[in-house]
Design an enzyme around this catalytic site. Structure first.
Site, PDB file in Angstrom:
ATOM      1  N   ALA A 260       0.852  -1.190   0.000  1.00 19.71           N
ATOM      2  CA  ALA A 260       0.000   0.000   0.000  1.00 19.71           C
ATOM      3  C   ALA A 260       0.888   1.240   0.000  1.00 19.71           C
ATOM      4  CB  ALA A 260      -0.883  -0.019   1.243  1.00 19.71           C
TER       5      ALA A 260
ATOM      6  N   CYS B  39       7.563  -1.418   2.425  1.00 20.57           N
ATOM      7  CA  CYS B  39       8.185  -0.749   1.273  1.00 20.57           C
ATOM      8  C   CYS B  39       9.211   0.284   1.743  1.00 20.57           C
ATOM      9  CB  CYS B  39       7.118  -0.104   0.396  1.00 20.57           C
ATOM     10  SG  CYS B  39       6.149  -1.338  -0.513  1.00 20.57           S
TER      11      CYS B  39
ATOM     12  N   GLN C 144       1.042   3.476   2.157  1.00 20.67           N
ATOM     13  CA  GLN C 144       1.595   3.666   3.500  1.00 20.67           C
ATOM     14  C   GLN C 144       2.323   2.416   4.003  1.00 20.67           C
ATOM     15  OE1 GLN C 144       2.023   6.395   5.299  1.00 20.67           O
ATOM     16  NE2 GLN C 144       1.260   7.466   3.493  1.00 20.67           N
ATOM     17  N   SER C 145       2.824   1.608   3.074  1.00 21.71           N
ATOM     18  CA  SER C 145       3.506   0.373   3.460  1.00 21.71           C
ATOM     19  C   SER C 145       4.800   0.649   4.230  1.00 21.71           C
ATOM     20  CB  SER C 145       3.827  -0.426   2.194  1.00 21.71           C
ATOM     21  OG  SER C 145       4.759  -1.447   2.477  1.00 21.71           O
ATOM     22  N   ASN C 146       4.881   0.073   5.412  1.00 23.44           N
ATOM     23  CA  ASN C 146       6.131   0.124   6.180  1.00 23.44           C
ATOM     24  C   ASN C 146       7.169  -0.787   5.551  1.00 23.44           C
ATOM     25  OD1 ASN C 146       5.096   1.690   8.531  1.00 23.44           O
ATOM     26  ND2 ASN C 146       3.735  -0.071   8.679  1.00 23.44           N
TER      27      ASN C 146
END
Ligand SMILES: *Cc1c(COP(=O)(O)O)cnc(C)c1O
Length: 325
Positions: free
Chosen positions: A70, A76, A72-74
């Site tokens: 997403a 990533c 807001q992916s941590n």
């Protein structure tokens, strides 16, 4: 091959008692494992997985990483940071359309040098193969990390984490009865399960599901079971795993992935104001709320030692500020 990793973080992460919160829940002794302090661009649980992926990518001579999530992916954000440190180019496939403003994890991924591709409805890596082929025509040597870093190699990061925990428990002369944590793509859960079995620890895992949807055509529990079955062979664990060993607590994900309710807000306020520790609203906040509900309503055995495994996620608070005020 199984134990080789590229050091990227601050380990062991601290294991601390939550003294004030234990007073609020007098039937339980509460502890916290601080993977939010694992280093690498504000930390989180993915650093443990990335140490294995980056080693693997470098040993295969790759120069480019693709992963997905997403906006807001941590996962990533931590992947881009790991790539920066290892000198690799990093492409992110992020769900949704390009927003006007970058905030939270998306902003940090951008600052860390990600090449970002917005993929509309796809947020779990559905477009990875196509991007890989495009990059290969440009002579890049591509290594793909799956959604959330949740294949067996990633899960090994959490087998390692249990060994780390076991050492701390021996040093502290402490027995933990339950571990609560957020389960999203299954690698953390599978690794903890395999690690607990490998280390012969008598700990009950309490994986709080934060996402109603599965992965591809599998439910999350099915995906976890698959990792357990792959992992037990490599780790020589003599155990027959069934869906029962992979099941999640599904009582707190009704709002859907990344939708913030009063529950997550209540959990974030509680831990922040009792212990000075910040959760995130998507993963750790939801899982912490699940733990609070179990403690408040005595859904687990009383007079036990309960550990919350803090998996990170701090930057997402800034993106969700409106829902949190
Ligand atoms: C990714 C993530 C999780 C879940 O870990 P999985 O291995 O994907 O299940 C939990 N908390 C945070 C903050 C995360 O970023």
């Amino acid at each position: 091959m199984l134990n080789k990793k590229h050091e990227l973080g601050f380990f062991p992460t601290p294991l601390e008692p939550m003294t004030n919160l234990s007073k609020a829940y007098p039937n339980y002794n509460l502890f916290i494992k601080r993977d939010d302090n694992s280093g690498l661009a504000s930390g989180g649980n993915k650093v443990r997985k990335l140490q294995f992926f980056i080693y693997d990518a470098l040993s295969k001579g790759c120069d480019t990483i693709i992963t997905a999530g997403a906006q807001q992916s941590n996962h990533c954000r931590q992947t881009v940071a790991a790539c920066a440190k290892a000198g690799l180019e990093c492409h992110l496939l992020l769900g949704g359309d390009k927003p006007k403003n970058y905030n939270g994890n998306l902003l940090l991924s951008h600052l860390l040098g990600a090449k970002i591709h917005f993929t509309g409805n796809n947020r779990k890596g559905e477009d990875a193969l196509k991007l890989k082929q495009d990059l290969q025509t440009k002579k890049r040597k591509v290594y793909t990390i799956p959604y959330g870093g949740s294949n067996l190699l990633g899960a090994l990061g959490f087998v390692d984490a249990v060994k780390e925990l076991k050492k701390q428990l021996i040093e502290m002369d402490l027995k933990i009865d339950y571990i609560f944590f957020a389960s999203g793509s299954g690698g953390t859960q599978a690794g903890l399960r395999l690690g607990v079995d490998l280390c012969n620890l008598d700990i009950k895992l309490m994986p709080i599901s934060i996402d109603k949807t599965g992965i591809g055509d599998k439910t999350l529990a099915e995906a976890v079971l698959e990792l357990l079955q792959q992992g037990k062979t490599d780790l020589h664990i003599q155990k027959k795993y069934t869906l029962q060993d992979a099941k999640l607590i599904n009582d707190y994900n009704n709002a859907g992935y990344g939708v913030i309710t009063q529950n997550e807000k209540k959990a974030i306020n509680q831990l922040a104001q009792k212990e000075g520790i910040l959760l995130d609203p998507v993963y750790s906040g939801r899982a912490f709320y699940g733990m609070m509900d179990h403690l408040e309503n005595n859904k687990i055995k009383q007079h036990t030692n309960v550990l919350f495994w803090h998996t990170g996620g701090l930057p997402a608070n800034f993106y969700y500020s409106e829902a949190l005020i």
